[in-house]
Design a protein around this motif. Structure first.
Motif, short mmCIF file in Angstrom:
data_model
loop_
_atom_site.label_atom_id
_atom_site.label_comp_id
_atom_site.label_asym_id
_atom_site.label_seq_id
_atom_site.Cartn_x
_atom_site.Cartn_y
_atom_site.Cartn_z
N UNK A 27 8.19 41.89 30.77
CA UNK A 27 8.84 42.03 29.52
C UNK A 27 9.07 44.21 29.10
N UNK A 28 10.00 44.28 29.99
CA UNK A 28 11.04 44.26 29.74
C UNK A 28 10.39 43.61 31.85
N UNK A 29 11.48 43.32 32.29
CA UNK A 29 11.13 43.08 33.57
C UNK A 29 11.72 43.29 34.34
N UNK A 30 10.34 43.56 35.76
CA UNK A 30 10.58 44.34 36.95
C UNK A 30 10.64 43.40 38.20
N UNK A 31 12.10 43.87 38.30
CA UNK A 31 12.25 43.40 38.62
C UNK A 31 13.33 44.35 40.36
N UNK A 91 -0.30 43.72 31.34
CA UNK A 91 0.30 44.00 30.30
C UNK A 91 1.21 42.94 29.63
N UNK A 92 2.72 42.36 30.59
CA UNK A 92 3.01 41.77 29.87
C UNK A 92 3.58 40.71 30.19
N UNK A 93 3.33 39.96 31.73
CA UNK A 93 3.68 39.55 32.61
C UNK A 93 3.01 37.76 32.36
N UNK A 94 3.23 36.79 31.15
CA UNK A 94 2.00 35.77 31.16
C UNK A 94 2.08 34.62 32.44
N UNK A 95 2.26 35.92 33.61
CA UNK A 95 2.03 34.81 34.80
C UNK A 95 1.55 35.39 35.38
#
Ligand code: DP6
Length: 321
Positions: free
Chosen positions: A245-249, A195-199
């Motif tokens: 976003x928010x990042x998944x780290x 849903x949120x990562x442009x990659x």
């Protein structure tokens, strides 16, 4: 109406991350994995007409919520196909940390699919058992089969053998960074990423070529090629996660230190390559003959190291009466 099965987790050398818009939990990327013998889930299923609902004991603790709901969904499927109507008691134990990114859902649903179908008297072949396990967790489809295994992205895929367990005596050194559960499950992590990562699109488009490379390297027993492609698959998947976003780290400082140490081992002439799943742990692929050297070098940076070998598929076992 009772059966027990064991299964091992597997580690993907080409990763599954993301789902297609298709019914029944279908991966968006093809994956290729190796079964991690030496780590084990044991699951007993007993259908019992006196039960009012399905009961799940996970490592001695009664489970509710999402893990329980997923187990009930698989049991419902088994009941629908077998005609068994009774509810079941499911007792499952892992001899390694649960829900922490060490693939306990893979071995868990593979063992459950084998045990529940056997307990219900349903004779399913490997492919049908793998499809059933996939509905619980797609990586579980791969733990049904032994050795080196692939899972595709077609409608209703089943895992397929790439090579048997004795094809290549590799070791997987698991460097577990923390022993507690992780914050974000794979299921919610991949949907957030999509849903949120442009990659995300780039990840999905790129994955089939890497999966083909991993498969070819396994068949050729080419460790350098396999390690290089496996590291690329893991790091591209994490790049896609980190860009959410928010990042998944999922990484911690220890994850990065372990990656650096694996590069150091390679610089010193030891064939070792890292992969990382949806957690902070680092799993290192190497020759079985190098496993103790690799484990010794990684141990000071890890909470626990476990050496796994290429293992067998999920199977029903005879329990002592
Ligand atoms: C990073 O199989 O746990 O380990 O199908 O939603 O249950 P669900 O996800 P799951 O995801 C595994 C992701 C991975 C990569 C892999 O095993 O291929």
């Amino acid at each position: 109406m009772k059966a027990t099965a064991i299964a091992h987790p597997n580690v993907a050398l080409a990763k599954y991350w993301g789902k297609r818009d298709a019914p029944g939990n279908v991966p968006a990327t093809p994956s290729v994995s190796v079964v991690m013998g030496g780590l084990e889930t044991r699951t007993a299923v007993c259908f019992d007409a006196s039960l009012e609902r399905d009961v799940l004991a996970l490592n001695g603790v009664e489970a509710s919520g999402e893990p329980h709901a997923r187990v009930v969904a698989l049991l419902d499927e088994v009941r629908a196909r077998s005609g068994v109507r009774a509810r079941a008691r499911v007792v499952t134990t892992n001899d390694f940390p649960t829900a922490s990114g060490l693939a306990s859902s893979a071995s868990g649903f593979a063992a459950l699919a084998r045990a529940a179908t056997a307990a219900a008297g349903l004779a399913l072949d490997d492919a049908a058992t793998s499809r059933l396990a996939r509905r619980g967790s797609a990586s579980a489809a791969r733990s049904v089969l032994p050795g080196f295994v692939a899972l595709g992205t077609e409608d209703d895929p089943a895992a397929e053998p790439v090579a048997p367990a004795d094809h290549w005596p590799l070791a997987i050194v698991v460097a577990a960074v923390t022993l507690g559960p992780k914050d974000t499950s794979s299921t919610s992590g991949m949907s957030h990423c999509r849903a949120t990562s442009p990659y995300y699109r780039a990840w999905v488009d790129d994955a089939p070529a890497l999966a083909a490379e991993v498969r070819a390297a396994i068949l050729a027993r080419d460790l350098e090629r396999l390690g290089d492609a496996a590291e690329a698959s893991a790091l591209r998947m994490h790049a896609c996660m980190i860009a959410s976003r928010p990042p998944l780290l999922y990484w911690t400082g220890a994850t990065l230190e372990l990656l650096a140490r694996v590069r150091g081992l390679r610089a010193a002439g030891v064939g070792a390559w890292a992969t990382i799943d949806a957690g902070p742990h680092v799993k290192v692929i190497c020759r079985a003959s190098d496993a103790s050297t690799v484990a010794e070098r990684l141990a000071p940076l890890a909470a626990r190291t476990i050496v796994a070998h290429v293992g067998g598929g999920a199977r029903v076992i005879e329990e002592a009466p």
